[in-house]
Motif scaffolding. Structure first.
Motif, PDB file in Angstrom:
ATOM      1  N   UNK A 157      -2.939 -74.479 -38.816  1.00 26.65           N
ATOM      2  CA  UNK A 157      -4.090 -75.155 -39.621  1.00 26.65           C
ATOM      3  C   UNK A 157      -5.505 -75.091 -38.880  1.00 26.65           C
ATOM      4  N   UNK A 158      -5.623 -73.937 -38.360  1.00 23.03           N
ATOM      5  CA  UNK A 158      -6.790 -74.099 -37.399  1.00 23.03           C
ATOM      6  C   UNK A 158      -8.353 -73.793 -38.231  1.00 23.03           C
ATOM      7  N   UNK A 159      -9.029 -74.687 -38.032  1.00 23.68           N
ATOM      8  CA  UNK A 159     -10.481 -74.648 -38.811  1.00 23.68           C
ATOM      9  C   UNK A 159     -11.455 -73.790 -37.908  1.00 23.68           C
ATOM     10  N   UNK A 160     -12.561 -73.315 -38.827  1.00 19.76           N
ATOM     11  CA  UNK A 160     -13.490 -72.240 -38.111  1.00 19.76           C
ATOM     12  C   UNK A 160     -13.873 -72.842 -36.913  1.00 19.76           C
ATOM     13  N   UNK A 161     -14.468 -74.243 -36.957  1.00 19.37           N
ATOM     14  CA  UNK A 161     -14.967 -74.634 -35.659  1.00 19.37           C
ATOM     15  C   UNK A 161     -13.989 -74.564 -34.596  1.00 19.37           C
ATOM     16  N   UNK A 162     -12.816 -74.927 -34.686  1.00 18.04           N
ATOM     17  CA  UNK A 162     -11.757 -74.850 -33.684  1.00 18.04           C
ATOM     18  C   UNK A 162     -11.352 -73.471 -33.194  1.00 18.04           C
ATOM     19  N   UNK A 163     -11.396 -72.621 -34.408  1.00 19.17           N
ATOM     20  CA  UNK A 163     -11.165 -71.296 -33.931  1.00 19.17           C
ATOM     21  C   UNK A 163     -12.077 -70.544 -32.923  1.00 19.17           C
ATOM     22  N   UNK A 164     -13.222 -71.014 -33.081  1.00 24.49           N
ATOM     23  CA  UNK A 164     -14.359 -70.411 -32.495  1.00 24.49           C
ATOM     24  C   UNK A 164     -14.439 -70.696 -30.887  1.00 24.49           C
ATOM     25  N   UNK A 165     -13.786 -72.107 -30.684  1.00 21.70           N
ATOM     26  CA  UNK A 165     -13.398 -72.601 -29.363  1.00 21.70           C
ATOM     27  C   UNK A 165     -12.185 -71.781 -28.809  1.00 21.70           C
ATOM     28  N   UNK A 166     -11.113 -71.809 -29.429  1.00 21.16           N
ATOM     29  CA  UNK A 166      -9.935 -71.110 -29.092  1.00 21.16           C
ATOM     30  C   UNK A 166     -10.310 -69.595 -28.547  1.00 21.16           C
ATOM     31  N   UNK A 167     -11.322 -68.737 -29.520  1.00 27.44           N
ATOM     32  CA  UNK A 167     -11.195 -67.426 -29.211  1.00 27.44           C
ATOM     33  C   UNK A 167     -12.089 -67.327 -27.856  1.00 27.44           C
ATOM     34  N   UNK A 168     -12.355 -68.448 -27.235  1.00 27.54           N
ATOM     35  CA  UNK A 168     -12.884 -68.146 -25.894  1.00 27.54           C
ATOM     36  C   UNK A 168     -11.966 -67.933 -24.768  1.00 27.54           C
ATOM     37  N   UNK A 169     -10.885 -68.264 -25.403  1.00 28.81           N
ATOM     38  CA  UNK A 169      -9.441 -68.307 -24.431  1.00 28.81           C
ATOM     39  C   UNK A 169      -8.450 -67.261 -24.589  1.00 28.81           C
ATOM     40  N   UNK A 170      -7.850 -66.567 -23.769  1.00 29.45           N
ATOM     41  CA  UNK A 170      -6.892 -65.609 -24.011  1.00 29.45           C
ATOM     42  C   UNK A 170      -5.712 -66.293 -24.233  1.00 29.45           C
ATOM     43  N   UNK A 171      -5.227 -66.488 -25.730  1.00 25.79           N
ATOM     44  CA  UNK A 171      -4.004 -67.255 -25.736  1.00 25.79           C
ATOM     45  C   UNK A 171      -3.081 -66.506 -26.414  1.00 25.79           C
ATOM     46  N   UNK A 172      -3.088 -65.113 -26.661  1.00 27.64           N
ATOM     47  CA  UNK A 172      -2.220 -64.352 -27.323  1.00 27.64           C
ATOM     48  C   UNK A 172      -0.746 -64.366 -26.747  1.00 27.64           C
ATOM     49  N   UNK A 173      -0.771 -64.471 -25.341  1.00 30.74           N
ATOM     50  CA  UNK A 173       0.751 -64.436 -24.551  1.00 30.74           C
ATOM     51  C   UNK A 173       1.345 -65.711 -24.568  1.00 30.74           C
ATOM     52  N   UNK A 174       0.366 -66.723 -24.989  1.00 28.76           N
ATOM     53  CA  UNK A 174       1.040 -68.021 -24.933  1.00 28.76           C
ATOM     54  C   UNK A 174       1.298 -68.710 -26.122  1.00 28.76           C
ATOM     55  N   UNK A 175       0.429 -68.289 -27.547  1.00 32.36           N
ATOM     56  CA  UNK A 175       1.043 -68.858 -28.632  1.00 32.36           C
ATOM     57  C   UNK A 175       1.123 -68.154 -29.724  1.00 32.36           C
ATOM     58  N   UNK A 176       1.661 -68.344 -30.797  1.00 31.13           N
ATOM     59  CA  UNK A 176       1.323 -67.858 -32.094  1.00 31.13           C
ATOM     60  C   UNK A 176       0.470 -68.457 -32.995  1.00 31.13           C
ATOM     61  N   UNK A 177       0.138 -68.040 -34.104  1.00 31.40           N
ATOM     62  CA  UNK A 177      -0.829 -68.633 -34.945  1.00 31.40           C
ATOM     63  C   UNK A 177      -0.318 -68.413 -36.380  1.00 31.40           C
ATOM     64  N   UNK A 178      -0.383 -69.570 -37.294  1.00 26.01           N
ATOM     65  CA  UNK A 178       0.040 -69.616 -38.753  1.00 26.01           C
ATOM     66  C   UNK A 178      -1.124 -70.213 -39.338  1.00 26.01           C
ATOM     67  N   UNK A 179      -1.201 -69.916 -40.750  1.00 27.39           N
ATOM     68  CA  UNK A 179      -2.256 -70.596 -41.575  1.00 27.39           C
ATOM     69  C   UNK A 179      -2.032 -72.156 -41.883  1.00 27.39           C
ATOM     70  N   UNK A 180      -0.636 -72.327 -42.271  1.00 23.52           N
ATOM     71  CA  UNK A 180      -0.444 -73.773 -42.860  1.00 23.52           C
ATOM     72  C   UNK A 180       0.822 -73.977 -42.392  1.00 23.52           C
ATOM     73  N   UNK A 181       1.038 -75.382 -42.418  1.00 24.83           N
ATOM     74  CA  UNK A 181       2.405 -76.011 -41.963  1.00 24.83           C
ATOM     75  C   UNK A 181       3.350 -75.588 -43.188  1.00 24.83           C
TER      76      UNK A 181
END
Length: 255
Positions: free
Chosen positions: A221-245
């Motif tokens: 459930x990542x919104x655009x404002x949060x996605x913008x902040x998260x994109x500044x960090x390399x998280x691919x090796x730490x987490x996975x992402x999904x659109x909705x619960x």
């Protein structure tokens, strides 16, 4: 000994079966004298016996115990230690002060006594009440919800601030380590404003969970404002992402 560069929000040690410290975090170095390179110098005799018993008998499952440990500030203090052995016969140890809440209360009382001499008591009392309410609100903004024996959910509500994430981190870590969860879901649908220090602290929490447990960590459930902040960090090796619960739970139930 190796100093870990990963920014962990709690003291962390890694020891082998003989008790030799092979790795440590920056906070562990701040809290303890690690010059001997051995866990024996950090605990009392009774705690050594506990560690030796676990070293000889423990398997790969997480273990929680109480240990009396010597810190740089106190000759002896009681700690909750979460320990888990890996395939290399090395144990990762997260260390949490057992009496941290009491110390915080004592410090608050000392602050009140000092400020009474120069401030109005009623105003001070209201301020303390407000601080307690705000801390309770932060604690309720990230509840831990076990969905099954292997799946748990942590929904975040409101603004992401460093104070909020620090408040929920300890209970979150303790809850995850006390179970045998294979997947941890962070639902960010209800997140409001994102503070830079808050997102940094949140990423530290996520990395700590991944680093210590090896669990699958998913951000939902990542919104655009949060996605913008998260994109500044390399998280691919730490987490996975999904659109909705809903989508995530449907996939999980179909397995």
């Amino acid at each position: 000994m190796e100093q870990l560069t990963l920014p962990l929000p709690l003291p962390y040690l890694k020891v082998n079966r003989d008790g030799r410290i092979v790795a440590y975090s920056a906070l562990a170095e701040d809290h303890f004298d690690l010059s001997s390179g051995h866990i024996r110098t950090l605990v009392d005799e009774e705690s050594i016996n506990k560690l030796e018993l676990i070293s000889s008998e423990a398997g790969p499952d997480p273990v929680k115990m109480e240990l009396n440990m010597k810190t740089n500030e106190n000759p002896l203090g009681l700690f909750d230690v979460h320990l888990q052995w890996d395939s290399d016969n090395q144990a990762g140890m997260i260390v949490l002060p057992k009496d941290s809440s009491n110390e915080e209360l004592i410090q608050k009382l000392a602050d009140i006594q000092s400020r009474l001499a120069s401030s109005d008591f009623e105003l001070l009392e209201k301020k303390e009440e407000l601080e307690n309410v705000l801390k309770r609100m932060d604690r309720l903004s990230g509840p831990f919800i076990p969905l099954s024996d292997t799946l748990c959910l942590i929904p975040l509500f409101g603004d992401i601030t460093a104070d909020k994430i620090n408040t929920i981190s300890e209970s979150c870590l303790q809850s995850v380590f006390s179970g045998n969860y294979e997947m941890v879901l962070f639902d960010l649908t209800a997140v409001g404003e994102v503070h830079a220090d808050g997102i940094g602290t949140f990423i530290q929490l996520v990395k700590t969970l991944k680093f210590m447990t090896g669990n699958v960590i998913k951000l939902i459930g990542i919104k655009p404002n949060l996605a913008k902040e998260l994109n500044r960090h390399d998280l691919d090796q730490w987490v996975q992402f999904n659109h909705s619960l809903k989508e995530e739970l449907s996939t999980y139930l179909d397995q």
